[in-house]
Design an enzyme around this catalytic site. Structure first.
Site, PDB file in Angstrom:
ATOM      1  N   GLN A   1       0.834  -1.202   0.000  1.00  0.00           N
ATOM      2  CA  GLN A   1       0.000   0.000   0.000  1.00  0.00           C
ATOM      3  C   GLN A   1       0.872   1.257   0.000  1.00  0.00           C
ATOM      4  O   GLN A   1       1.196   1.805   1.048  1.00  0.00           O
ATOM      5  CB  GLN A   1      -0.940  -0.007   1.210  1.00  0.00           C
ATOM      6  CG  GLN A   1      -1.889   1.163   1.185  1.00  0.00           C
ATOM      7  CD  GLN A   1      -3.251   0.824   1.712  1.00  0.00           C
ATOM      8  OE1 GLN A   1      -3.465  -0.209   2.321  1.00  0.00           O
ATOM      9  NE2 GLN A   1      -4.180   1.702   1.469  1.00  0.00           N
ATOM     10  N   PHE A   2       1.228   1.716  -1.193  1.00  0.00           N
ATOM     11  CA  PHE A   2       2.071   2.903  -1.309  1.00  0.00           C
ATOM     12  C   PHE A   2       1.392   4.150  -0.769  1.00  0.00           C
ATOM     13  O   PHE A   2       2.049   5.111  -0.379  1.00  0.00           O
ATOM     14  CB  PHE A   2       2.516   3.124  -2.762  1.00  0.00           C
ATOM     15  CG  PHE A   2       1.462   3.709  -3.649  1.00  0.00           C
ATOM     16  CD1 PHE A   2       1.419   5.076  -3.875  1.00  0.00           C
ATOM     17  CD2 PHE A   2       0.523   2.904  -4.277  1.00  0.00           C
ATOM     18  CE1 PHE A   2       0.448   5.625  -4.713  1.00  0.00           C
ATOM     19  CE2 PHE A   2      -0.448   3.438  -5.098  1.00  0.00           C
ATOM     20  CZ  PHE A   2      -0.490   4.804  -5.318  1.00  0.00           C
ATOM     21  N   THR A   3       0.054   4.140  -0.678  1.00  0.00           N
ATOM     22  CA  THR A   3      -0.676   5.327  -0.211  1.00  0.00           C
ATOM     23  C   THR A   3      -0.396   5.653   1.253  1.00  0.00           C
ATOM     24  O   THR A   3      -0.758   6.732   1.716  1.00  0.00           O
ATOM     25  CB  THR A   3      -2.191   5.184  -0.441  1.00  0.00           C
ATOM     26  OG1 THR A   3      -2.666   4.036   0.270  1.00  0.00           O
ATOM     27  CG2 THR A   3      -2.508   5.043  -1.925  1.00  0.00           C
TER      28      THR A   3
END
Length: 147
Positions: free
Chosen positions: A78-80
């Site tokens: 989850q790069f967010t």
């Protein structure tokens, strides 16, 4: 490296309607990698999560780890987690690692958890995923390496 840890009674991830990972009792991990992360961060995080005592004993105290209770891991990239929302209204993701670096470290992280004796299920790196879970407690903890 930043990981949101959620204690779960059950969880699954689907991609295009196909289940790619599913667990019963254990931990759901939302995993973010920044461009400054190294294998040292990966090893530290895997060890921390494997031994994190967030499962209750018979006295309802958090004394057991996911290893102690025989739980599993559902790991989702989850790069967010590295969104910077300080300016404007659209998140900036400049702190997130480039996909090639992030995938390498994410895969190494999941492998490190497996080497610690944990069953690890995953989504598909970079895919649009649907994650369903029952957060047990609820218990949600945010861990950061190097913090």
């Amino acid at each position: 490296m930043k990981v949101v840890v959620q204690r779960s009674k059950g969880a699954k991830v689907t991609v295009d309607g196909i289940v790619t990972g599913e667990i019963q009792s254990g931990l759901v991990l939302l995993v973010g990698i920044t461009h400054e992360d190294t294998m040292s961060d990966v090893r530290w995080m895997a060890d921390k999560i494997a031994g994190l005592r967030i499962f209750e004993d018979e006295s309802e105290k958090m004394n057991f780890s996911v290893q102690d209770v025989g739980g599993s891991i559902l790991s989702i990239s989850q790069f967010t987690l590295y969104a910077d929302c300080r300016k404007g209204r659209r998140p900036n993701f400049m702190a997130a690692a480039k996909p090639e670096q992030a995938k390498e470290l994410y895969d190494a992280f999941n492998n490190a958890l497996s080497q610690l004796g944990l069953q690890v299920e995953t989504g598909i790196f970079g895919a649009m995923m649907d994650v369903q879970l029952t957060n047990w407690g609820p218990v949600t903890i945010i861990l950061e390496s190097g913090a």
